[in-house]
Motif scaffolding. Sequence first.
Motif, PDB file in Angstrom:
ATOM      1  N   UNK A 240       0.808  -1.221   0.000  1.00  0.00           N
ATOM      2  CA  UNK A 240       0.000   0.000   0.000  1.00  0.00           C
ATOM      3  C   UNK A 240       0.839   1.269   0.000  1.00  0.00           C
ATOM      4  N   UNK A 241       2.133   1.143   0.250  1.00  0.00           N
ATOM      5  CA  UNK A 241       2.954   2.354   0.430  1.00  0.00           C
ATOM      6  C   UNK A 241       2.954   3.285  -0.795  1.00  0.00           C
ATOM      7  N   UNK A 242       3.086   2.768  -2.032  1.00  0.00           N
ATOM      8  CA  UNK A 242       3.101   3.711  -3.160  1.00  0.00           C
ATOM      9  C   UNK A 242       1.816   4.544  -3.260  1.00  0.00           C
ATOM     10  N   UNK A 243       0.692   3.894  -3.070  1.00  0.00           N
ATOM     11  CA  UNK A 243      -0.553   4.661  -3.155  1.00  0.00           C
ATOM     12  C   UNK A 243      -0.709   5.607  -1.977  1.00  0.00           C
ATOM     13  N   UNK A 244      -0.185   5.177  -0.844  1.00  0.00           N
ATOM     14  CA  UNK A 244      -0.216   6.025   0.343  1.00  0.00           C
ATOM     15  C   UNK A 244       0.553   7.325   0.072  1.00  0.00           C
ATOM     16  N   UNK A 245       1.699   7.178  -0.575  1.00  0.00           N
ATOM     17  CA  UNK A 245       2.515   8.344  -0.916  1.00  0.00           C
ATOM     18  C   UNK A 245       1.751   9.240  -1.894  1.00  0.00           C
ATOM     19  N   UNK A 246       1.120   8.620  -2.897  1.00  0.00           N
ATOM     20  CA  UNK A 246       0.373   9.427  -3.883  1.00  0.00           C
ATOM     21  C   UNK A 246      -0.769  10.174  -3.203  1.00  0.00           C
TER      22      UNK A 246
END
Length: 231
Positions: A67-73
Motif C-alpha cells: 500500500x505504500x506507493x498509493x499512500x505516498x500518492x
Amino acid sequence: MIDKIIRFRRVASTQDTAKRFVQEGHELAVTSLSQQRGRGRQGRTWYSPHGGLYVSLLLFPKERLTSIPLLASLSVIRTLEGLGFSKLVIHWPNDVLLDSRKVCGVVCERYQNAMICGIGLNVNIDRFGQRAVNATSLSVEAGREFDIDEVLNQLLVQFNSLYEELQERGLKVKEVLNYISGLGEAVEVLTKKGKISGTVYDIDDDWALLLRDENGMIRKLYYGDVRRLEW
Ligand code: BTN
C-alpha cells in the motif's frame, strides 16, 4: 513515523543516499535540492533540476507494504489540495496528474529490511522541454512559486497521518477511489511478466489493481505501467 529530515544540496539520487541510513533503523526523510541521476520506475530517469522537491522516505513498515506507493500518492494529493489545487488524479499505481499532466512520480524500492519510497514533485520548474513529455509543475499551473520546504512539511504531515492509520487499522480505500483514473476503462498493463489487457474493475483493500481480463478473469496486480486503450 518520519520525524527527521536530512538535507543535501546535491546528490546522485536520494534513493541511494537514503540507503546509508538503513543501519540506524530509524524512519526518516532524505531530501536534496537537486539530483544528478534522479531515477524513476522501470529504469527511467527523473528530471531533477533545482526547483523540484526530491525526497526519499526511509521506512520500516511492519505490514501492508504494497500500500505504500498509493499512500505516498494520496499524501501528495492531500498536500496539493491544501495548496488550493484541484483536478488531481492518481494514475495507478503511483503517478499524480494535475489537469491531466504529470506533476509527481513515486518509486518504492525494498532495501534490506527497509522500504525506500521516493517522491519527486515538480514544484517550481518552469520548463521541461523534451526531458519530461506531458509534465507540469505547481508553478506552471498556479503562475507563482511555492516554498519547497513548506510543501515538504505538509507532505510529511499528510504522510505520517496516513501511515499511522495504515499500520494501526488499515486504510479506507474509499477516499482513494475518488482520485483513481481509469475505473471501468479498457487498459493495457505492462508488467515484468508481460502485457495484460482488460478493464479496470476495482482497487482491492491492499490497494492492488483488479483487472477483468479478456477471458472475464479477475487479475490482481501490484505494479505495472497502465496505458489506456482507445477502442
Ligand atoms: C516515476 O514516476 O517513475 C517515479 C519518479 C520518482 C522520483 C523520485 S525523486 C526522489 C527520489 N530519488 C530518485 O532518484 N527518485 C525518486
